[in-house]
Design a protein around this motif. Structure first.
Motif, PDB file in Angstrom:
ATOM      1  N   PHE A   1       0.821  -1.223   0.000  1.00 65.86           N
ATOM      2  CA  PHE A   1       0.000   0.000   0.000  1.00 65.86           C
ATOM      3  C   PHE A   1       0.854   1.272   0.000  1.00 65.86           C
ATOM      4  O   PHE A   1       0.555   2.241  -0.699  1.00 65.86           O
ATOM      5  N   ILE A   2       1.936   1.271   0.756  1.00 65.78           N
ATOM      6  CA  ILE A   2       2.827   2.441   0.773  1.00 65.78           C
ATOM      7  C   ILE A   2       3.468   2.625  -0.593  1.00 65.78           C
ATOM      8  O   ILE A   2       3.595   3.751  -1.094  1.00 65.78           O
ATOM      9  N   SER A   3       3.866   1.518  -1.249  1.00 66.03           N
ATOM     10  CA  SER A   3       4.484   1.645  -2.578  1.00 66.03           C
ATOM     11  C   SER A   3       3.465   2.167  -3.600  1.00 66.03           C
ATOM     12  O   SER A   3       3.798   3.003  -4.451  1.00 66.03           O
ATOM     13  N   ILE A   4       2.212   1.694  -3.526  1.00 65.98           N
ATOM     14  CA  ILE A   4       1.162   2.205  -4.424  1.00 65.98           C
ATOM     15  C   ILE A   4       0.956   3.704  -4.168  1.00 65.98           C
ATOM     16  O   ILE A   4       0.876   4.511  -5.100  1.00 65.98           O
ATOM     17  N   PHE A   5       0.908   4.073  -2.890  1.00 66.53           N
ATOM     18  CA  PHE A   5       0.739   5.475  -2.521  1.00 66.53           C
ATOM     19  C   PHE A   5       1.899   6.318  -3.048  1.00 66.53           C
ATOM     20  O   PHE A   5       1.698   7.405  -3.614  1.00 66.53           O
ATOM     21  N   LEU A   6       3.112   5.824  -2.891  1.00 69.18           N
ATOM     22  CA  LEU A   6       4.292   6.573  -3.359  1.00 69.18           C
ATOM     23  C   LEU A   6       4.309   6.688  -4.884  1.00 69.18           C
ATOM     24  O   LEU A   6       4.727   7.712  -5.426  1.00 69.18           O
ATOM     25  N   VAL A   7       3.881   5.644  -5.592  1.00 68.07           N
ATOM     26  CA  VAL A   7       3.821   5.709  -7.053  1.00 68.07           C
ATOM     27  C   VAL A   7       2.825   6.791  -7.487  1.00 68.07           C
ATOM     28  O   VAL A   7       3.091   7.591  -8.381  1.00 68.07           O
ATOM     29  N   ARG A   8       1.655   6.802  -6.843  1.00 64.50           N
ATOM     30  CA  ARG A   8       0.638   7.813  -7.176  1.00 64.50           C
ATOM     31  C   ARG A   8       1.145   9.218  -6.846  1.00 64.50           C
ATOM     32  O   ARG A   8       0.933  10.161  -7.601  1.00 64.50           O
ATOM     33  N   ILE A   9       1.816   9.364  -5.710  1.00 62.34           N
ATOM     34  CA  ILE A   9       2.359  10.680  -5.326  1.00 62.34           C
ATOM     35  C   ILE A   9       3.412  11.103  -6.341  1.00 62.34           C
ATOM     36  O   ILE A   9       3.484  12.274  -6.704  1.00 62.34           O
ATOM     37  N   THR A  10       4.219  10.162  -6.805  1.00 59.88           N
ATOM     38  CA  THR A  10       5.248  10.484  -7.790  1.00 59.88           C
ATOM     39  C   THR A  10       4.610  10.973  -9.085  1.00 59.88           C
ATOM     40  O   THR A  10       5.066  11.959  -9.680  1.00 59.88           O
ATOM     41  N   LYS A  11       3.566  10.274  -9.539  1.00 61.44           N
ATOM     42  CA  LYS A  11       2.860  10.711 -10.749  1.00 61.44           C
ATOM     43  C   LYS A  11       2.255  12.106 -10.545  1.00 61.44           C
ATOM     44  O   LYS A  11       2.350  12.965 -11.417  1.00 61.44           O
ATOM     45  N   THR A  12       1.642  12.312  -9.389  1.00 61.46           N
ATOM     46  CA  THR A  12       1.024  13.614  -9.102  1.00 61.46           C
ATOM     47  C   THR A  12       2.082  14.711  -9.078  1.00 61.46           C
ATOM     48  O   THR A  12       1.884  15.801  -9.636  1.00 61.46           O
ATOM     49  N   MET A  13       3.201  14.443  -8.448  1.00 61.82           N
ATOM     50  CA  MET A  13       4.273  15.445  -8.398  1.00 61.82           C
ATOM     51  C   MET A  13       4.834  15.712  -9.798  1.00 61.82           C
ATOM     52  O   MET A  13       5.199  16.845 -10.114  1.00 61.82           O
ATOM     53  N   GLY A  14       4.894  14.678 -10.641  1.00 59.93           N
ATOM     54  CA  GLY A  14       5.326  14.883 -12.025  1.00 59.93           C
ATOM     55  C   GLY A  14       4.360  15.815 -12.759  1.00 59.93           C
ATOM     56  O   GLY A  14       4.780  16.711 -13.494  1.00 59.93           O
TER      57      GLY A  14
END
Length: 137
Positions: free
Chosen positions: A20-33
């Protein structure tokens, strides 16, 4: 065995937490991009608007100088119109005064004319009687 079972449950819970943390971090990375792309686009747009605004301000300043120059050249005409208006006003006041004076003179003249007409009529009556009296004699 219970200890092994508790260890397995803890490992599964830890694995789920990591997933769940990795999914959250992937989504945050996309959002920050996307945020970085948006900021880059906004920065470019603001730069373009800034250049256009500078051009508009320069044109506005030139236009203002031109208008001020033209207004300064028109000022004497407005001053002349104001002076002409004042002259016309003064002429009207003088005409009113003259009309009032002439009216008073005519009033005196009409009194004199009326008195002279009455006097002439009286003299004519007197002369006619005298002529009649002289003819009868």
């Amino acid at each position: 065995m219970i200890a092994h079972l508790a260890g397995i449950i803890a490992a599964i819970a830890l694995l789920l937490l990591v997933v769940f943390i990795s999914i959250f971090l992937v989504r945050i990375t996309k959002t920050m991009g996307e945020v970085n792309k948006s900021l880059s686009s906004i920065t470019n747009d603001v730069d373009a608007l800034s250049h256009e605004t500078e051009k508009i301000m320069a044109n506005a300043n030139e236009l203002l100088k031109d208008v001020n120059g033209k207004v300064a050249s028109i000022d004497p005409a407005f001053q002349a119109m104001g002076d002409l208006g004042q002259s016309v006003s003064d002429l009207n006041a003088a005409t009113r005064e003259l009309t009032a004076k002439v009216g008073k003179g005519n009033e005196k003249k009409s009194r004199f004319t009326s008195a002279s007409k009455v006097g002439k009529a009286a003299f004519d009556v007197y002369r006619n009687r005298r002529n009649k009296n002289n003819e009868e004699d």
